[in-house]
Design a protein around this motif. Structure first.
Motif, PDB file in Angstrom:
ATOM      1  N   VAL A 138       1.748   6.554  -7.323  1.00  0.00           N
ATOM      2  CA  VAL A 138       0.575   6.648  -8.067  1.00  0.00           C
ATOM      3  C   VAL A 138       0.494   7.921  -9.126  1.00  0.00           C
ATOM      4  O   VAL A 138       0.401   7.911 -10.206  1.00  0.00           O
ATOM      5  CB  VAL A 138      -0.580   6.842  -7.529  1.00  0.00           C
ATOM      6  CG1 VAL A 138      -0.935   7.740  -6.554  1.00  0.00           C
ATOM      7  CG2 VAL A 138      -1.993   6.428  -8.151  1.00  0.00           C
ATOM      8  N   ALA A 181       0.959   4.159  -3.124  1.00  0.00           N
ATOM      9  CA  ALA A 181       0.766   5.555  -2.687  1.00  0.00           C
ATOM     10  C   ALA A 181       1.692   6.660  -3.043  1.00  0.00           C
ATOM     11  O   ALA A 181       1.611   7.533  -3.836  1.00  0.00           O
ATOM     12  CB  ALA A 181       0.491   5.935  -1.261  1.00  0.00           C
ATOM     13  N   HIS A 200      -5.904   4.157  -3.643  1.00  0.00           N
ATOM     14  CA  HIS A 200      -4.919   4.985  -4.233  1.00  0.00           C
ATOM     15  C   HIS A 200      -4.854   5.096  -5.808  1.00  0.00           C
ATOM     16  O   HIS A 200      -4.430   5.932  -6.426  1.00  0.00           O
ATOM     17  CB  HIS A 200      -3.422   4.765  -3.616  1.00  0.00           C
ATOM     18  CG  HIS A 200      -3.209   4.893  -2.319  1.00  0.00           C
ATOM     19  ND1 HIS A 200      -3.319   5.887  -1.553  1.00  0.00           N
ATOM     20  CD2 HIS A 200      -2.539   3.884  -1.264  1.00  0.00           C
ATOM     21  CE1 HIS A 200      -2.973   5.709  -0.325  1.00  0.00           C
ATOM     22  NE2 HIS A 200      -2.790   4.571   0.016  1.00  0.00           N
ATOM     23  N   ASP A 244       0.950  -1.083   0.182  1.00  0.00           N
ATOM     24  CA  ASP A 244      -0.097  -0.264   0.044  1.00  0.00           C
ATOM     25  C   ASP A 244       0.878   1.268   0.103  1.00  0.00           C
ATOM     26  O   ASP A 244       0.490   2.246  -0.839  1.00  0.00           O
ATOM     27  CB  ASP A 244      -0.855   0.064   1.136  1.00  0.00           C
ATOM     28  CG  ASP A 244      -1.817  -1.190   1.428  1.00  0.00           C
ATOM     29  OD1 ASP A 244      -2.154  -1.607   0.201  1.00  0.00           O
ATOM     30  OD2 ASP A 244      -2.734  -1.223   2.430  1.00  0.00           O
TER      31      ASP A 244
END
Length: 144
Positions: A83, A80, A109, A76
């Motif tokens: 992106v 983030a 995200h 994750d």
């Protein structure tokens, strides 16, 4: 007359050489742009694929990026951070996410990646609700 013909031939050859050199410069710059654009992904062990085959896609620079395959070391937090860079790839169609470090939060995200057509998930902790939420944000997704 002979001097004029010789001068014409020399000018034509010089024109060809300059044209070829200009094309080579363009190709080199596009390959550099590709390398710079994909370096942050490759540093994390991701595999970046190009449209039209590797060589042709790389010549398109960041426009040539069509698929990114993330391995288990990406989760994750990494998604983030990446992106915004992925938004710069207008032809990015497919993301492959693998491993338990990817959850619904990581998938959230990706909602700004309107160009995506497929997101393939393997052994992640993404729930059906997380998939449904992203599908609502990205209606062009053909596969999730």
């Amino acid at each position: 007359m002979r001097k004029l013909r010789l001068l014409t031939i020399k000018c034509f050859v010089a024109f060809l050489i300059v044209g070829c050199v200009c094309q080579i410069v363009v190709v080199v710059e596009q390959v550099r742009a590709w390398r710079k654009a994909v370096a942050p992904f490759e540093t994390l062990g991701a595999r970046v694929s190009a449209t039209g085959g590797d060589d042709m896609g790389r010549l398109a620079g960041r426009k040539g990026v069509s698929r990114i395959i993330f391995r288990e070391n990406v989760g994750d937090a990494e998604l983030a951070g990446l992106v915004k860079r992925m938004e710069r790839f207008p032809n990015l169609d497919t993301l492959v996410l693998e491993g338990p470090k990817v959850t619904d939060a990581g998938l959230a995200h990706l909602k700004s990646l309107k160009q995506l057509g497929k997101i393939l998930l393997y052994n992640t902790r993404v729930t059906d609700q997380g998939k449904a939420d992203l599908q609502r944000e990205l209606p062009n997704l053909r596969e999730l």
